[in-house]
Design a protein around this motif. Structure first.
Motif, PDB file in Angstrom:
ATOM      1  N   GLY A 153       0.791  -1.223   0.000  1.00 61.36           N
ATOM      2  CA  GLY A 153       0.000   0.000   0.000  1.00 61.36           C
ATOM      3  C   GLY A 153       0.821   1.270   0.000  1.00 61.36           C
ATOM      4  O   GLY A 153       0.282   2.349  -0.252  1.00 61.36           O
ATOM      5  N   GLN A 154       2.125   1.166   0.274  1.00 62.42           N
ATOM      6  CA  GLN A 154       2.972   2.351   0.342  1.00 62.42           C
ATOM      7  C   GLN A 154       3.877   2.466  -0.873  1.00 62.42           C
ATOM      8  O   GLN A 154       4.368   1.463  -1.397  1.00 62.42           O
ATOM      9  CB  GLN A 154       3.823   2.321   1.622  1.00 62.42           C
ATOM     10  CG  GLN A 154       3.002   2.406   2.899  1.00 62.42           C
ATOM     11  CD  GLN A 154       3.858   2.394   4.143  1.00 62.42           C
ATOM     12  OE1 GLN A 154       5.076   2.200   4.096  1.00 62.42           O
ATOM     13  NE2 GLN A 154       3.225   2.599   5.289  1.00 62.42           N
ATOM     14  N   GLY A 155       4.112   3.704  -1.307  1.00 64.11           N
ATOM     15  CA  GLY A 155       4.931   3.918  -2.487  1.00 64.11           C
ATOM     16  C   GLY A 155       4.243   3.373  -3.735  1.00 64.11           C
ATOM     17  O   GLY A 155       3.058   3.009  -3.715  1.00 64.11           O
TER      18      GLY A 155
ATOM     19  N   ILE B 130       0.829  -0.120 -11.934  1.00 62.89           N
ATOM     20  CA  ILE B 130       0.700   1.293 -11.575  1.00 62.89           C
ATOM     21  C   ILE B 130       1.900   2.029 -12.156  1.00 62.89           C
ATOM     22  O   ILE B 130       3.022   1.520 -12.120  1.00 62.89           O
ATOM     23  CB  ILE B 130       0.692   1.500 -10.038  1.00 62.89           C
ATOM     24  CG1 ILE B 130      -0.437   0.704  -9.379  1.00 62.89           C
ATOM     25  CG2 ILE B 130       0.575   2.982  -9.700  1.00 62.89           C
ATOM     26  CD1 ILE B 130      -1.817   1.240  -9.662  1.00 62.89           C
ATOM     27  N   TRP B 131       1.688   3.236 -12.704  1.00 63.29           N
ATOM     28  CA  TRP B 131       2.813   4.014 -13.184  1.00 63.29           C
ATOM     29  C   TRP B 131       2.641   5.482 -12.841  1.00 63.29           C
ATOM     30  O   TRP B 131       1.509   5.958 -12.622  1.00 63.29           O
ATOM     31  CB  TRP B 131       3.018   3.847 -14.695  1.00 63.29           C
ATOM     32  CG  TRP B 131       1.912   4.380 -15.563  1.00 63.29           C
ATOM     33  CD1 TRP B 131       0.825   3.704 -16.022  1.00 63.29           C
ATOM     34  CD2 TRP B 131       1.795   5.717 -16.070  1.00 63.29           C
ATOM     35  NE1 TRP B 131       0.036   4.515 -16.781  1.00 63.29           N
ATOM     36  CE2 TRP B 131       0.616   5.765 -16.830  1.00 63.29           C
ATOM     37  CE3 TRP B 131       2.577   6.860 -15.959  1.00 63.29           C
ATOM     38  CZ2 TRP B 131       0.177   6.928 -17.475  1.00 63.29           C
ATOM     39  CZ3 TRP B 131       2.155   8.028 -16.595  1.00 63.29           C
ATOM     40  CH2 TRP B 131       0.968   8.047 -17.349  1.00 63.29           C
ATOM     41  N   VAL B 132       3.768   6.187 -12.755  1.00 61.22           N
ATOM     42  CA  VAL B 132       3.757   7.635 -12.521  1.00 61.22           C
ATOM     43  C   VAL B 132       4.752   8.281 -13.474  1.00 61.22           C
ATOM     44  O   VAL B 132       5.784   7.694 -13.801  1.00 61.22           O
ATOM     45  CB  VAL B 132       4.122   7.992 -11.059  1.00 61.22           C
ATOM     46  CG1 VAL B 132       3.044   7.516 -10.096  1.00 61.22           C
ATOM     47  CG2 VAL B 132       5.486   7.417 -10.664  1.00 61.22           C
ATOM     48  N   ALA B 133       4.436   9.485 -13.919  1.00 63.08           N
ATOM     49  CA  ALA B 133       5.333  10.221 -14.811  1.00 63.08           C
ATOM     50  C   ALA B 133       6.490  10.843 -14.036  1.00 63.08           C
ATOM     51  O   ALA B 133       7.584  11.028 -14.581  1.00 63.08           O
ATOM     52  CB  ALA B 133       4.558  11.300 -15.561  1.00 63.08           C
TER      53      ALA B 133
ATOM     54  N   THR C 274       6.844  14.010  -7.568  1.00 66.44           N
ATOM     55  CA  THR C 274       5.685  14.900  -7.383  1.00 66.44           C
ATOM     56  C   THR C 274       4.346  14.176  -7.472  1.00 66.44           C
ATOM     57  O   THR C 274       3.301  14.813  -7.378  1.00 66.44           O
ATOM     58  CB  THR C 274       5.716  16.018  -8.440  1.00 66.44           C
ATOM     59  OG1 THR C 274       5.638  15.428  -9.752  1.00 66.44           O
ATOM     60  CG2 THR C 274       6.987  16.837  -8.337  1.00 66.44           C
ATOM     61  N   ALA C 275       4.376  12.870  -7.658  1.00 71.25           N
ATOM     62  CA  ALA C 275       3.134  12.100  -7.839  1.00 71.25           C
ATOM     63  C   ALA C 275       2.233  12.235  -6.610  1.00 71.25           C
ATOM     64  O   ALA C 275       2.687  12.095  -5.476  1.00 71.25           O
ATOM     65  CB  ALA C 275       3.460  10.632  -8.095  1.00 71.25           C
ATOM     66  N   LYS C 276       0.952  12.457  -6.858  1.00 69.34           N
ATOM     67  CA  LYS C 276      -0.009  12.640  -5.770  1.00 69.34           C
ATOM     68  C   LYS C 276      -0.832  11.390  -5.485  1.00 69.34           C
ATOM     69  O   LYS C 276      -1.549  11.339  -4.491  1.00 69.34           O
ATOM     70  CB  LYS C 276      -0.939  13.808  -6.093  1.00 69.34           C
ATOM     71  CG  LYS C 276      -0.208  15.145  -6.195  1.00 69.34           C
ATOM     72  CD  LYS C 276      -1.163  16.283  -6.502  1.00 69.34           C
ATOM     73  CE  LYS C 276      -0.404  17.613  -6.585  1.00 69.34           C
ATOM     74  NZ  LYS C 276      -1.308  18.745  -6.909  1.00 69.34           N
TER      75      LYS C 276
END
Length: 208
Positions: A75-77, A89-92, A96-98
């Motif tokens: 559940g973290q990160g 799951i991915w982040v750009a 700064t990902a919220k």
């Protein structure tokens, strides 16, 4: 089986508190293949220890050991969220990902990682883990990169199933079995051929 099937963990810290669980597959060949396929700066893999957390055991392309053996709670990160939701799951830009928690910002920043994708996997014995691919610049992880990360992850799961089934059949055909040695060898050849066809069918389905 392929050269990846049957590889065992050798020099990494392993889950030791999962009752009755054999050592999982070695993640190194898959993490190496993942970095090559996705074309990212770094790739990594982690295995759950049977509790609420996963340990990053394998890194390729890293500049330091800040992420090595990092414990990531479910559940973290990014990886922990992928594990909890059982989906990629991915982040750009991790910094700064919220949509994720930032419990692991310090080691992630130390490695200079920004764009990142995490894909969870499950092994036949119930052990879970995550494969990661990441770049050191903020960018959108396109469908092509995500598809390649998922493809390597599914290959890991398929190889693990094939390896587990081969081992199960080997156990059934133990030396104390009433089968004639020649018949036993034929059963093993048949089982191997059947499982390889299954693996190739699964791989073809993923490509389609």
């Amino acid at each position: 089986p392929s050269e990846l099937v049957g590889a065992r963990r050798k020099n990494a810290r392993m889950p030791s508190d999962v009752p009755g669980v054999a050592l999982p597959l070695d993640l190194a060949p898959y993490v190496t293949a993942l970095r090559t396929a996705a074309g990212t700066d770094i790739a990594a893999g982690g295995i759950c220890d049977g509790g609420p957390q996963m340990t990053l055991t394998t890194l390729v392309g890293n500049r330091s050991d800040r992420l090595k053996f990092l414990d990531v709670r479910r559940g973290q990160g990014l990886g922990g969220k992928a594990l909890a939701l059982s989906r990629p799951i991915w982040v750009a830009d991790y910094w700064t990902a919220k949509g994720i928690t930032h419990h692991y910002d310090e080691p992630v920043r130390a490695e200079g990682l920004r764009a990142m994708v995490a894909v969870p996997f499950s092994l036949p014995d119930g052990v879970q883990g995550v494969l990661y691919a990441s770049n050191r610049k903020a960018m959108v992880m396109g469908d092509r990169v995500l598809a390649r990360v998922v493809d390597v992850t599914r290959r890991l799961e398929t190889d693990a199933r094939v390896s587990a089934e081969v081992e199960r059949r080997l156990a059934d055909l133990n030396p104390g079995s009433a089968l004639h040695p020649g018949r036993r060898d034929q059963c093993l050849r048949d089982a191997h051929a059947e499982l390889m066809l299954l693996r190739d069918d699964v791989a073809a389905a993923h490509r389609d």
